[in-house]
Design a protein around this motif. Structure first.
Motif, PDB file in Angstrom:
ATOM      1  N   UNK A   1       0.876  -1.162   0.000  1.00 62.82           N
ATOM      2  CA  UNK A   1       0.000   0.000   0.000  1.00 62.82           C
ATOM      3  C   UNK A   1       0.917   1.217   0.000  1.00 62.82           C
ATOM      4  N   UNK A   2       0.837   2.029  -1.050  1.00 57.45           N
ATOM      5  CA  UNK A   2       1.614   3.259  -1.116  1.00 57.45           C
ATOM      6  C   UNK A   2       0.728   4.385  -0.613  1.00 57.45           C
ATOM      7  N   UNK A   3       1.154   5.047   0.460  1.00 55.26           N
ATOM      8  CA  UNK A   3       0.411   6.175   1.017  1.00 55.26           C
ATOM      9  C   UNK A   3       1.012   7.452   0.458  1.00 55.26           C
ATOM     10  N   UNK A   4       0.185   8.208  -0.243  1.00 59.80           N
ATOM     11  CA  UNK A   4       0.653   9.418  -0.894  1.00 59.80           C
ATOM     12  C   UNK A   4       0.572  10.621   0.040  1.00 59.80           C
ATOM     13  N   UNK A   5      -0.590  10.859   0.607  1.00 56.57           N
ATOM     14  CA  UNK A   5      -0.749  12.006   1.499  1.00 56.57           C
ATOM     15  C   UNK A   5      -1.562  11.625   2.724  1.00 56.57           C
ATOM     16  N   UNK A   6      -1.197  12.257   3.834  1.00 57.40           N
ATOM     17  CA  UNK A   6      -1.976  12.177   5.065  1.00 57.40           C
ATOM     18  C   UNK A   6      -2.212  13.620   5.491  1.00 57.40           C
TER      19      UNK A   6
ATOM     20  N   UNK B   1       4.411   1.728   1.949  1.00 52.21           N
ATOM     21  CA  UNK B   1       5.446   2.642   1.462  1.00 52.21           C
ATOM     22  C   UNK B   1       4.875   4.049   1.395  1.00 52.21           C
ATOM     23  N   UNK B   2       5.764   5.005   1.559  1.00 55.65           N
ATOM     24  CA  UNK B   2       5.431   6.414   1.377  1.00 55.65           C
ATOM     25  C   UNK B   2       6.725   7.133   1.051  1.00 55.65           C
ATOM     26  N   UNK B   3       6.636   8.366   0.633  1.00 52.07           N
ATOM     27  CA  UNK B   3       7.847   9.171   0.470  1.00 52.07           C
ATOM     28  C   UNK B   3       7.725  10.397   1.359  1.00 52.07           C
TER      29      UNK B   3
ATOM     30  N   UNK C   1      15.382   5.336   2.174  1.00 46.68           N
ATOM     31  CA  UNK C   1      16.493   5.653   1.279  1.00 46.68           C
ATOM     32  C   UNK C   1      16.020   6.734   0.308  1.00 46.68           C
ATOM     33  N   UNK C   2      16.932   7.600  -0.147  1.00 43.11           N
ATOM     34  CA  UNK C   2      16.548   8.593  -1.152  1.00 43.11           C
ATOM     35  C   UNK C   2      15.916   7.891  -2.360  1.00 43.11           C
ATOM     36  N   UNK C   3      14.843   8.458  -2.873  1.00 48.66           N
ATOM     37  CA  UNK C   3      14.117   7.792  -3.965  1.00 48.66           C
ATOM     38  C   UNK C   3      13.882   8.737  -5.139  1.00 48.66           C
TER      39      UNK C   3
ATOM     40  N   UNK D   1      14.545  16.278  -1.958  1.00 47.33           N
ATOM     41  CA  UNK D   1      14.576  14.831  -2.189  1.00 47.33           C
ATOM     42  C   UNK D   1      13.528  14.142  -1.320  1.00 47.33           C
ATOM     43  N   UNK D   2      12.808  13.238  -1.933  1.00 47.35           N
ATOM     44  CA  UNK D   2      11.813  12.425  -1.227  1.00 47.35           C
ATOM     45  C   UNK D   2      12.449  11.068  -0.917  1.00 47.35           C
ATOM     46  N   UNK D   3      12.416  10.690   0.355  1.00 46.73           N
ATOM     47  CA  UNK D   3      12.935   9.397   0.784  1.00 46.73           C
ATOM     48  C   UNK D   3      11.818   8.371   0.754  1.00 46.73           C
ATOM     49  N   UNK D   4      12.094   7.221   0.148  1.00 43.54           N
ATOM     50  CA  UNK D   4      11.135   6.126   0.151  1.00 43.54           C
ATOM     51  C   UNK D   4      11.211   5.446   1.512  1.00 43.54           C
ATOM     52  N   UNK D   5      10.110   5.493   2.223  1.00 45.36           N
ATOM     53  CA  UNK D   5       9.989   4.867   3.536  1.00 45.36           C
ATOM     54  C   UNK D   5       9.195   3.584   3.343  1.00 45.36           C
ATOM     55  N   UNK D   6       9.756   2.491   3.817  1.00 47.69           N
ATOM     56  CA  UNK D   6       9.094   1.188   3.713  1.00 47.69           C
ATOM     57  C   UNK D   6       8.916   0.632   5.122  1.00 47.69           C
ATOM     58  N   UNK D   7       7.700   0.183   5.412  1.00 44.93           N
ATOM     59  CA  UNK D   7       7.390  -0.411   6.716  1.00 44.93           C
ATOM     60  C   UNK D   7       6.862  -1.823   6.476  1.00 44.93           C
TER      61      UNK D   7
END
Length: 180
Positions: free
Chosen positions: A83-88, A120-122, A148-150, A163-169
């Motif tokens: 599930x990629x979360x774009x905005x909260x 995932x989110x950035x 990590x930087x994405x 830079x947007x970092x890709x966050x994976x949980x």
């Protein structure tokens, strides 16, 4: 079409209602995002399309007819386990209630997320609120958070955006069944 309330309970006055959005919510989502810096303001049209085409992986929080929260997300075509979360977005009136986490957890309980094992989110390094939300979410879920930087400032964003970092949980399946 009017707003479609998809909850299964009666919502007493003053209670938060978490529900799937409809295209009728698009303009209110757009207004909410504009009131939640540092979120990127997208076009109203885009928010209408998200509410319409991606309602299964988006959620709104409403109290007494006022939109107080929004999470937009999608399941990428190449990753049914993600599930990629774009905005909260959480309105000032609802901050400090854990609403962001509650909305994400409610999304993960939906049938469309049955195969999801990671979120995932950035996030830009300067967005302390988002880092706090996702670090807290990972702790609550018993998941591991990596980043990590994405999308890099120079290579992908023409020097116009940090830079947007890709966050994976990682999301342990047993925890997913018990959230909400």
């Amino acid at each position: 079409m009017s707003k479609q309330n998809l909850t299964l309970h009666t919502n007493p006055k003053g209670a938060l209602d978490l529900r799937k959005p409809s295209k009728a919510d698009g303009s209110e989502v757009w207004k909410l995002v504009s009131e939640c810096p540092p979120l990127d303001q997208n076009s109203m049209y885009m928010n209408v399309v998200q509410c319409d085409h991606f309602a299964e992986t988006c959620i709104v929080a409403e109290r007494d007819g006022k939109l107080l929260g929004w999470v937009s997300g999608h399941i990428p075509p190449a990753g049914a386990d993600t599930l990629f979360v774009w905005q909260v977005a959480v309105h000032d009136d609802a901050r400090g209630l854990g609403l962001g986490k509650r909305m994400i957890k409610a999304l993960l309980e939906r049938p469309v997320c049955a195969k999801v094992s990671k979120l995932e989110t950035t996030i830009t390094k300067s967005n302390a609120a988002s880092w706090g939300l996702f670090q807290s979410f990972a702790r609550d879920m018993g998941g591991e958070l990596t980043d990590a930087p994405h999308y890099t400032r120079e290579e992908h964003l023409d020097g116009q955006h940090a830079t947007e970092h890709l966050v994976t949980i990682s999301l342990p399946r047993k925890k997913l069944r018990s959230v909400a």
